[in-house]
Enzyme design. Sequence first.
Site, short mmCIF file in Angstrom:
data_model
loop_
_atom_site.label_atom_id
_atom_site.label_comp_id
_atom_site.label_asym_id
_atom_site.label_seq_id
_atom_site.Cartn_x
_atom_site.Cartn_y
_atom_site.Cartn_z
CB ALA A 53 -0.98 -0.04 1.17
CD GLN A 197 2.19 -10.97 -2.58
OE1 GLN A 197 1.92 -12.15 -2.37
NE2 GLN A 197 1.31 -10.14 -3.10
CG ASP A 238 -3.38 -3.49 1.05
OD1 ASP A 238 -3.02 -4.51 1.68
OD2 ASP A 238 -2.77 -3.06 0.07
CG ASN A 248 -2.71 -7.16 5.21
OD1 ASN A 248 -2.14 -6.32 4.52
ND2 ASN A 248 -2.06 -8.19 5.71
O1 MRU Z 1 -1.11 -7.36 -3.36
P1 MRU Z 1 -0.04 -6.67 -2.58
O2 MRU Z 1 1.28 -7.36 -2.61
O3 MRU Z 1 0.05 -5.19 -2.96
O4 MRU Z 1 -0.55 -6.71 -1.08
C1 MRU Z 1 0.20 -6.10 -0.09
C2 MRU Z 1 -0.32 -6.31 1.28
O5 MRU Z 1 -1.35 -6.89 1.49
C3 MRU Z 1 0.47 -5.68 2.39
O6 MRU Z 1 0.32 -6.42 3.56
C4 MRU Z 1 -0.08 -4.26 2.64
O7 MRU Z 1 -0.12 -3.52 1.45
C5 MRU Z 1 0.72 -3.54 3.63
S1 MRU Z 1 2.30 -3.09 2.99
C6 MRU Z 1 3.16 -2.21 4.14
#
Ligand code: MRU
Length: 348
Positions: A53, A197, A238, A248
Amino acid sequence: MSKQREEVQAVVWRENQLCLLDQRVLPGREVYLEYTAVAAVAEAIGDMVVRGAPAIGITAAYGVVLAARARYAQSAVEWQTLIEADLQTLASSRPTAVNLFWAIGHMRELIATLQGDPEPALLAAAKKIHTDDIAACRRMGELGAALIERPCNILTHCNAGALATGGYGTALGVVRAGFAAGKIRHVYADETRPWMQGARLTAWEMVQENIPVTLQTEGAAAYLMKQGKIDWVIVGSDRIAANGDVANKIGTYGLAVLARHHGVKFMVVAPTSTVDMNIVRGEDIPIEQRSPEEVLFLAGQPIAAAGAAAWNPAFDVTPAALVDAIVTERGVLLAPDAGKMVAMMENA
Ligand code: MRU
């Protein structure tokens, strides 16, 4: 002991262009892609070149700088009207992380006040969003680590690290600070299907800094907690609704349910740019649905029976009642609720 490396930078402004570390090919390759056009920046966000995010918000802010450069060259008189289409393009890149809309809104307000060449002022604003995010991560790291009472093991999900932010990380910022303070012994990381991730990014960040990390499939989390191996679940977000409900990465809600069942504490770490006080409750947060192919294929190879459908929500919502602490740069909310959220957001 092997040499500790500086935290990686996901987003870099260099020689008048935006450079994004291509997170799709990590950890195998470290490649920076260069951007000078806003449409390509929006595509990069949608395609997961950059993700997380806060990093998405920072990228969008730099994307606005590129858009303003092009629109001002097109018409020094009408650029402020013309750029609105570019802001819409950026805003349609991904729907859930509110940092994207927060950063675009911030840049839009500034655009309305500018005269003459807009690039210097917009670039300064984008750089400030970037450096403010790093400062927020460091503050959250201290605040979150202070909640941990004794050396413990933590479980995290997805990647909420340096790669997902301006630098240092939210959940992984707490891990960095907690590890340095001797409060965190070991990090368990969910591999985080379908984009991996956890396996590709979180494990990579931890290994770079010599923080002990063990990967497991999401399905192993319950058994891990049952064995008493986890003291805290620590995740990012997010979007946080006005009542403290937290969106999230898909799978976070399941972890929160498991944590409560096993007496494990659950911490959410996110800057106030992730808080959306216009969304009353978590059910109203827009949840991104991504392509079924991300589930049906792995690394380009089909893995499912031909003809099977796939459901691929990218995020879920954890009710505030399952969250023990929300940590922002403004402070810590224990057992968050609507009243505490308002008090924190009014305390600018
Ligand atoms: O789909 P993504 O990789 O953008 O999802 C990211 C997440 O869910 C993270 O946990 C969230 O953005 C927090 S990042 C500090």
